[in-house]
Enzyme design. Structure first.
Site, PDB file in Angstrom:
ATOM      1  N   SER A   1     -10.873  -0.904   3.824  1.00  0.00           N
ATOM      2  CA  SER A   1      -9.945  -1.265   4.902  1.00  0.00           C
ATOM      3  C   SER A   1      -9.276  -0.018   5.446  1.00  0.00           C
ATOM      4  O   SER A   1      -8.604   0.705   4.703  1.00  0.00           O
ATOM      5  CB  SER A   1      -8.886  -2.241   4.387  1.00  0.00           C
ATOM      6  OG  SER A   1      -9.493  -3.445   3.970  1.00  0.00           O
TER       7      SER A   1
ATOM      8  N   GLU B   1      -4.226   2.758   6.719  1.00  0.00           N
ATOM      9  CA  GLU B   1      -4.095   2.711   5.270  1.00  0.00           C
ATOM     10  C   GLU B   1      -4.710   3.968   4.651  1.00  0.00           C
ATOM     11  O   GLU B   1      -4.279   4.449   3.609  1.00  0.00           O
ATOM     12  CB  GLU B   1      -4.809   1.459   4.736  1.00  0.00           C
ATOM     13  CG  GLU B   1      -4.675   1.244   3.250  1.00  0.00           C
ATOM     14  CD  GLU B   1      -5.323  -0.059   2.800  1.00  0.00           C
ATOM     15  OE1 GLU B   1      -5.916  -0.064   1.712  1.00  0.00           O
ATOM     16  OE2 GLU B   1      -5.243  -1.054   3.532  1.00  0.00           O
TER      17      GLU B   1
ATOM     18  N   ARG C   1       0.837  -1.213   0.000  1.00  0.00           N
ATOM     19  CA  ARG C   1       0.000   0.000   0.000  1.00  0.00           C
ATOM     20  C   ARG C   1       0.867   1.257   0.000  1.00  0.00           C
ATOM     21  O   ARG C   1       0.509   2.267   0.574  1.00  0.00           O
ATOM     22  CB  ARG C   1      -0.961   0.017   1.205  1.00  0.00           C
ATOM     23  CG  ARG C   1      -1.865  -1.197   1.307  1.00  0.00           C
ATOM     24  CD  ARG C   1      -2.800  -1.337   0.107  1.00  0.00           C
ATOM     25  NE  ARG C   1      -3.551  -2.573   0.227  1.00  0.00           N
ATOM     26  CZ  ARG C   1      -3.168  -3.734  -0.306  1.00  0.00           C
ATOM     27  NH1 ARG C   1      -2.039  -3.797  -1.007  1.00  0.00           N
ATOM     28  NH2 ARG C   1      -3.900  -4.813  -0.167  1.00  0.00           N
TER      29      ARG C   1
END
Length: 349
Positions: free
Chosen positions: A243, A345, A169
């Site tokens: 998420s 994230e 990520r």
């Protein structure tokens, strides 16, 4: 092109946070972007350069306050098959294209490789920025190149795979070059002959439920859509950004210690590890959060989703500060119970 003042961003972020931008506009071409950036110079004061935020689908962002600058909505559209060789199609998509629509376009044209990334919210431009991934596939696996506009040097720059320094990520656009570039388009290297990745998660189980006798990229895509739809809330119905936390990475020693106390702790090896580094594994952040009792938790309109603890939600009128405060409590409790540091994230503004 009109520049709006004190503009509500509520419908431009999937959390549905009612933050305001001091100035707001959108661009559908490189010329539009250049003109708007020139206009922003005149909006800046003598002593203060106006901050600029490029917004795509708003699906990976949490506004904890109003944005005291210029928000530019990327609406660059278009998908083009650039070339092909014996094994691959090279497909360019402009950054404002909706990601899932692009995936569906590729499936319809038998361009294989991103079917596991179905139903991920957001736009194409955010895909390399985040190195988005799901069910065993990441953008770096299918990335060819991208073009981005440098905000200060006012020129278009090409980035290849190594230039982007993709990680979990992560990319150079989130760290080294944060707020320096506007991604204009991304070219993907997609297979003519599919290499199916069905071992991750519940894909194989879902394919059996679907009675799929002959595997295809369309079937894999539908299985992923079914799984995601069953676990993740639709942002149109409940505000969320997917998420919220990354799956944390631990060393072999740390994993062994955790397994001694929690024998059933889910873990899986980090892919493409360097042989000179300590062997590392990823833990399931959702499992850690659930073990701390947060799954289904709600405080006012801020909550942790009842079906997936990784997802923080806005049930209506939660503020960004309230969502952020909840994330802080979750991070603290996981650290206290497991000694593991969670990392967000989602991008904080």
């Amino acid at each position: 092109m009109q520049i709006h003042e004190n503009f509500s961003l509520k419908s431009f972020n999937t959390f549905g946070i009612d933050a305001q931008a001091k100035y707001f506009s959108s661009f559908a071409s490189l010329n539009d972007l250049q003109e708007l950036l020139q206009s922003s110079s005149s909006l800046s004061t003598v002593n203060k350069q106006l901050s600029t935020l490029i917004l795509g689908g708003g699906s990976n962002i949490l506004f904890t306050k109003n944005f005291d600058g210029l928000v530019l909505k990327n609406e660059l559209k278009g998908i083009e098959l650039m070339k092909q060789d014996t094994d691959f199609f090279y497909v360019k998509a402009n950054a404002g294209e909706q990601w899932h629509s692009f995936v569906m376009h590729c499936i319809e044209n038998n361009y294989a490789g991103i079917e596991n990334l179905s139903l991920i919210p957001g736009c194409v431009g955010a895909s390399p920025m985040q190195n988005i991934g799901a069910y065993g596939v990441e953008i770096k696996d299918v990335f060819e190149e991208l073009e981005a506009f440098h905000l200060h040097e006012k020129k278009v720059v090409k980035f290849n795979l190594s230039d982007c320094a993709f990680g979990y990520r992560e990319s150079v656009f989130k760290r080294k070059y944060k707020n320096e570039f506007v991604i204009l388009n991304v070219t993907f290297r997609l297979r003519k002959q599919p290499v199916f990745n069905t071992s991750y998660g519940a894909i194989e189980e879902e394919l059996k439920k679907m009675n799929v006798s002959r595997l295809s990229i369309k079937a894999v895509s539908q299985a992923v859509i079914n799984i995601r739809s069953s676990k993740l809330p639709d942002p149109k119905l409940i505000g969320n950004a997917g998420s919220f936390f990354k799956n944390p990475t631990v060393s072999q020693h740390e994993l062994s210690e955790l397994q001694r106390i929690y024998p059933g702790i889910p873990n899986y090896p980090v892919i493409n590890q360097s042989p000179i580094t300590d062997y590392q594994s990823k833990l399931a952040a959702g499992w850690l959060i659930e073990q701390c009792g947060w799954k289904g938790f709600r405080d006012g309109d801020a909550g942790c989703h009842a079906k997936q603890a990784l997802v923080l939600v806005n049930y209506g009128n939660a503020s960004g500060e309230e969502i952020y405060a909840l994330s802080e409590k979750i991070i603290s409790s996981v650290k206290e119970k497991f000694g593991v540091q969670l990392e967000r994230e989602v991008n904080m503004i």
